[in-house]
Motif scaffolding. Structure first.
Motif, mmCIF file in Angstrom:
data_model
loop_
_atom_site.group_PDB
_atom_site.id
_atom_site.type_symbol
_atom_site.label_atom_id
_atom_site.label_comp_id
_atom_site.label_asym_id
_atom_site.label_seq_id
_atom_site.Cartn_x
_atom_site.Cartn_y
_atom_site.Cartn_z
ATOM 1 N N VAL A 177 0.842 -1.198 0.000
ATOM 2 C CA VAL A 177 0.000 0.000 0.000
ATOM 3 C C VAL A 177 0.880 1.252 0.000
ATOM 4 O O VAL A 177 1.787 1.390 0.812
ATOM 5 C CB VAL A 177 -0.927 0.015 1.236
ATOM 6 N N GLY A 178 0.603 2.142 -0.927
ATOM 7 C CA GLY A 178 1.337 3.401 -0.997
ATOM 8 C C GLY A 178 2.549 3.370 -1.899
ATOM 9 O O GLY A 178 3.147 4.421 -2.180
ATOM 10 N N LEU A 179 2.951 2.187 -2.368
ATOM 11 C CA LEU A 179 4.108 2.078 -3.245
ATOM 12 C C LEU A 179 3.693 2.224 -4.710
ATOM 13 O O LEU A 179 2.602 1.824 -5.096
ATOM 14 C CB LEU A 179 4.803 0.722 -3.055
ATOM 15 N N GLY A 180 4.593 2.796 -5.522
ATOM 16 C CA GLY A 180 4.341 2.907 -6.946
ATOM 17 C C GLY A 180 4.566 1.585 -7.651
ATOM 18 O O GLY A 180 4.995 0.594 -7.041
ATOM 19 N N THR A 181 4.313 1.567 -8.947
ATOM 20 C CA THR A 181 4.393 0.326 -9.719
ATOM 21 C C THR A 181 5.774 -0.314 -9.632
ATOM 22 O O THR A 181 5.899 -1.510 -9.345
ATOM 23 C CB THR A 181 4.037 0.599 -11.189
ATOM 24 N N GLN A 182 6.835 0.462 -9.887
ATOM 25 C CA GLN A 182 8.181 -0.101 -9.857
ATOM 26 C C GLN A 182 8.591 -0.501 -8.450
ATOM 27 O O GLN A 182 9.224 -1.541 -8.240
ATOM 28 C CB GLN A 182 9.198 0.902 -10.431
ATOM 29 N N ALA A 183 8.206 0.317 -7.465
ATOM 30 C CA ALA A 183 8.546 0.007 -6.072
ATOM 31 C C ALA A 183 7.860 -1.277 -5.618
ATOM 32 O O ALA A 183 8.435 -2.071 -4.863
ATOM 33 C CB ALA A 183 8.155 1.168 -5.164
ATOM 34 N N ARG A 184 6.638 -1.511 -6.078
ATOM 35 C CA ARG A 184 5.935 -2.746 -5.749
ATOM 36 C C ARG A 184 6.674 -3.959 -6.330
ATOM 37 O O ARG A 184 6.836 -4.982 -5.657
ATOM 38 C CB ARG A 184 4.500 -2.712 -6.299
ATOM 39 N N ALA A 185 7.094 -3.825 -7.567
ATOM 40 C CA ALA A 185 7.814 -4.930 -8.217
ATOM 41 C C ALA A 185 9.128 -5.216 -7.504
ATOM 42 O O ALA A 185 9.486 -6.381 -7.265
ATOM 43 C CB ALA A 185 8.050 -4.601 -9.691
ATOM 44 N N ASP A 186 9.861 -4.156 -7.145
ATOM 45 C CA ASP A 186 11.133 -4.331 -6.444
ATOM 46 C C ASP A 186 10.924 -4.958 -5.069
ATOM 47 O O ASP A 186 11.735 -5.775 -4.614
ATOM 48 C CB ASP A 186 11.830 -2.977 -6.282
ATOM 49 N N ASN A 187 9.832 -4.574 -4.419
ATOM 50 C CA ASN A 187 9.558 -5.031 -3.058
ATOM 51 C C ASN A 187 9.357 -6.543 -2.977
ATOM 52 O O ASN A 187 9.766 -7.183 -2.004
ATOM 53 C CB ASN A 187 8.307 -4.307 -2.529
ATOM 54 N N VAL A 188 8.730 -7.123 -3.994
ATOM 55 C CA VAL A 188 8.407 -8.559 -3.942
ATOM 56 C C VAL A 188 9.271 -9.408 -4.875
ATOM 57 O O VAL A 188 9.053 -10.612 -4.986
ATOM 58 C CB VAL A 188 6.910 -8.800 -4.268
ATOM 59 N N ARG A 189 10.260 -8.786 -5.504
ATOM 60 C CA ARG A 189 11.118 -9.553 -6.420
ATOM 61 C C ARG A 189 11.873 -10.628 -5.632
ATOM 62 O O ARG A 189 12.550 -10.352 -4.643
ATOM 63 C CB ARG A 189 12.104 -8.644 -7.136
ATOM 64 N N GLY A 190 11.748 -11.884 -6.041
ATOM 65 C CA GLY A 190 12.436 -12.979 -5.383
ATOM 66 C C GLY A 190 11.950 -13.277 -3.976
ATOM 67 O O GLY A 190 12.658 -13.929 -3.198
ATOM 68 N N ALA A 191 10.739 -12.829 -3.646
ATOM 69 C CA ALA A 191 10.244 -12.981 -2.270
ATOM 70 C C ALA A 191 9.507 -14.294 -2.037
ATOM 71 O O ALA A 191 9.065 -14.547 -0.914
ATOM 72 C CB ALA A 191 9.319 -11.806 -1.915
#
Length: 248
Positions: A177-191
């Motif tokens: 919540v509150g993250l932009g499109t790229q930040a969302r992708a970076d946040n869950v990459r490889g998670a």
């Protein structure tokens, strides 16, 4: 009318007096259990055809079977197809919030029935159902995973094998919540990763990945990559709600 039928009806009437049916949206009295009042029903926007064949996003007009949106063409996802039951607006948001934070796990059965209707074409292509997992620390705080509640309710309706522990989070991620499109992708990459036992359960099978809301798709894309890497044949995505294009 048999005595048994009369008894069941009498018990039902007593139950309605003690626990009267209330609207799942606003909490006011309703005509039946597990439903919405007329006002709330009119505010819930079901996603119906025409939709993008891959992303499931609503299209402005029907251009025929198999039509893709510009986003699906420009940014093909790792999953085969995604579908959602309703648009994530005020009413859908209220229901998801109650399921997610207010211990209203009873909502999962109702929401799963709507997902069943919306996801017929993807459900029929799948062998097993897997929920998007929470990290164990967040699960301890929240006590249950709303995606798992939806998947558990959907599995018997769809006739699919429920695999709650096949997929897990390898690390705690920030809330999206509150993250932009790229930040969302970076946040869950490889998670995400698949357990050893889960690998044997999904190898060569088509998997239905379930979550509550599709926003930018970052979470389900990351989870889909983990499932495909572990040997899943195809991954299909089904959520209760999705954010309208341009509203994330």
């Amino acid at each position: 009318m048999s005595i048994g039928t009369q008894l069941r009806r009498a018990i039902g009437r007593i139950g309605d007096i003690v626990f009267p049916p209330v609207c799942l949206g606003c909490g006011e009295l309703a005509g039946s259990h597990g439903g919405l009042c007329g006002s709330c029903w009119s505010r819930l926007r079901a996603i119906e055809a025409p939709v993008c064949d891959v992303l499931g996003t609503p299209l402005a007009y029907d251009a025929g079977k198999g039509v893709l949106s510009a986003d699906a063409i420009a940014n093909p996802p790792p999953f085969a197809k995604a579908r959602s039951a309703v648009v994530y607006d005020d009413m859908a948001r209220a229901m998801v919030h109650r399921l997610k934070y207010k211990d209203r796990t009873d909502l999962a059965k109702v929401m799963a029935r709507w997902m069943m209707r919306a996801g017929g074409d993807v459900i029929g292509a799948c062998d097993a159902i897997v929920p998007v997992p929470l990290h164990r620390r967040r699960l301890l705080t929240r006590r249950y995973n709303q995606a798992a509640e939806l998947a558990r309710a959907l599995a018997p309706l769809a006739g699919l094998t429920y695999l709650p522990a096949a997929l897990y989070r390898t690390r705690a991620t920030r809330q999206q919540v509150g993250l932009g499109t790229q930040a969302r992708a970076d946040n869950v990459r490889g998670a995400f990763s698949v357990s050893a036992h889960g690998r044997s359960q999904i190898t060569g099978r088509s998997v239905l990945l379930v979550d509550d809301v599709y926003t930018t798709g970052a979470t389900v894309k990351s989870a889909s990559r983990a499932l495909l890497k572990a040997g899943a044949d195809h991954v299909y995505v089904l959520t209760f709600a999705r954010v309208a294009p341009g509203a994330s």
